[in-house]
Design a protein around this motif. Structure first.
Motif, PDB file in Angstrom:
ATOM      1  N   GLY A  42     -20.896  23.463 -37.445  1.00 34.75           N
ATOM      2  CA  GLY A  42     -20.990  24.157 -38.721  1.00 34.75           C
ATOM      3  C   GLY A  42     -20.447  25.566 -38.649  1.00 34.75           C
ATOM      4  O   GLY A  42     -20.021  26.044 -37.602  1.00 34.75           O
ATOM      5  N   ASN A  43     -20.494  26.216 -39.799  1.00 35.30           N
ATOM      6  CA  ASN A  43     -19.997  27.581 -39.939  1.00 35.30           C
ATOM      7  C   ASN A  43     -21.176  28.470 -40.317  1.00 35.30           C
ATOM      8  O   ASN A  43     -21.691  28.378 -41.437  1.00 35.30           O
ATOM      9  N   VAL A  44     -21.612  29.321 -39.400  1.00 37.25           N
ATOM     10  CA  VAL A  44     -22.785  30.170 -39.629  1.00 37.25           C
ATOM     11  C   VAL A  44     -22.553  31.234 -40.693  1.00 37.25           C
ATOM     12  O   VAL A  44     -23.494  31.881 -41.129  1.00 37.25           O
ATOM     13  N   GLU A  50     -24.562  25.634 -44.116  1.00 39.02           N
ATOM     14  CA  GLU A  50     -23.471  24.981 -43.382  1.00 39.02           C
ATOM     15  C   GLU A  50     -23.620  25.227 -41.882  1.00 39.02           C
ATOM     16  O   GLU A  50     -23.168  24.426 -41.071  1.00 39.02           O
ATOM     17  N   GLY A  51     -24.275  26.304 -41.498  1.00 38.49           N
ATOM     18  CA  GLY A  51     -24.422  26.651 -40.083  1.00 38.49           C
ATOM     19  C   GLY A  51     -25.694  26.160 -39.423  1.00 38.49           C
ATOM     20  O   GLY A  51     -25.978  26.526 -38.279  1.00 38.49           O
ATOM     21  N   VAL A 103     -25.372  24.878 -35.774  1.00 41.82           N
ATOM     22  CA  VAL A 103     -25.100  25.920 -34.784  1.00 41.82           C
ATOM     23  C   VAL A 103     -26.357  26.764 -34.543  1.00 41.82           C
ATOM     24  O   VAL A 103     -26.691  27.086 -33.397  1.00 41.82           O
ATOM     25  N   HIS A 104     -27.082  27.081 -35.621  1.00 43.60           N
ATOM     26  CA  HIS A 104     -28.345  27.814 -35.450  1.00 43.60           C
ATOM     27  C   HIS A 104     -29.307  27.011 -34.569  1.00 43.60           C
ATOM     28  O   HIS A 104     -30.014  27.579 -33.723  1.00 43.60           O
ATOM     29  N   ASP A 133     -22.059  24.742 -28.838  1.00 47.05           N
ATOM     30  CA  ASP A 133     -21.748  25.177 -30.195  1.00 47.05           C
ATOM     31  C   ASP A 133     -20.380  24.602 -30.535  1.00 47.05           C
ATOM     32  O   ASP A 133     -19.364  25.045 -30.014  1.00 47.05           O
ATOM     33  N   GLY A 190     -18.995  24.697 -33.485  1.00 47.40           N
ATOM     34  CA  GLY A 190     -18.366  25.420 -34.587  1.00 47.40           C
ATOM     35  C   GLY A 190     -17.958  24.493 -35.703  1.00 47.40           C
ATOM     36  O   GLY A 190     -18.715  23.620 -36.110  1.00 47.40           O
ATOM     37  N   THR A 191     -16.759  24.660 -36.193  1.00 51.20           N
ATOM     38  CA  THR A 191     -16.262  23.806 -37.273  1.00 51.20           C
ATOM     39  C   THR A 191     -15.444  22.650 -36.716  1.00 51.20           C
ATOM     40  O   THR A 191     -14.434  22.249 -37.283  1.00 51.20           O
ATOM     41  N   TYR A 225     -23.788  25.811 -49.198  1.00 50.23           N
ATOM     42  CA  TYR A 225     -22.877  25.801 -48.055  1.00 50.23           C
ATOM     43  C   TYR A 225     -21.513  26.380 -48.431  1.00 50.23           C
ATOM     44  O   TYR A 225     -20.536  26.193 -47.725  1.00 50.23           O
ATOM     45  N   MET A 268     -25.120  34.720 -43.505  1.00 45.08           N
ATOM     46  CA  MET A 268     -25.492  34.152 -42.208  1.00 45.08           C
ATOM     47  C   MET A 268     -26.943  33.673 -42.206  1.00 45.08           C
ATOM     48  O   MET A 268     -27.424  33.165 -41.202  1.00 45.08           O
TER      49      MET A 268
END
Length: 155
Positions: A10-12, A17-18, A21-22, A40, A42-43, A122, A127
């Motif tokens: 995902g994108n934080v 969307e993140g 990653v969180h 991680d 990411g995307t 999203y 953040m």
């Protein structure tokens, strides 16, 4: 010993969307056996399929658009995703299936499950998770931990 890859996607920068990653960032603070790697993603794009090489199991943490309420948690197998073309994990699901197919072509395809959460937002820049998703974040983490333990039982 079989190897497990847990990948948060995902994108934080885009709120819920993140969430994957969180989740990885939190899980990385914990002790895991040597055969469990937390990454991680990411995307995630299909050009990083080589990351999957050498793993027997893959657990993906991501958002899922399944028509539920924000914060709802889902568990899917690869078969669930392939059979249901209407199911949308996020913008990453097509790349993920493609990456698994490419990993198989070079010799190794891990067994995949996805732990997903229904997002509220999203597309907005922030953040921070939305309150609805933030309230269920610990349950999302617990669900991921349970899925990792299921894989560990198979090792």
């Amino acid at each position: 010993m079989k190897k497990i890859l847990v990948m948060g996607v995902g994108n934080v920068l885009l709120q819920d969307e993140g969430v994957g990653v969180h989740a990885i960032e939190e899980l990385q603070k914990e002790e895991w056996p040597a055969n469990v790697d937390l990454v991680d993603g990411g995307t995630f794009t299909q050009d990083i399929f080589h990351i999957l090489e050498g793993y027997d199991y893959l657990l993906v943490l991501d958002i899922v658009h399944a028509g539920g309420k924000p914060g709802d948690i889902y568990i899917f197998t690869e078969e669930d995703l392939v059979q249901n073309e209407e199911q949308r994990l996020s913008l990453h699901d097509i790349d993920l299936i493609d990456s698994l197919n490419m990993a198989e072509m070079v010799g190794s395809r891990p067994v995949m499950r996805v732990v997903g959460m229904e997002p509220k937002s999203y597309t907005e820049w922030s953040m921070e998770l939305t309150p609805e998703v933030g309230e269920k974040f610990n349950l999302f983490l617990d669900t991921a931990r349970k899925e990792i333990r299921k894989y560990l039982e198979q090792c």
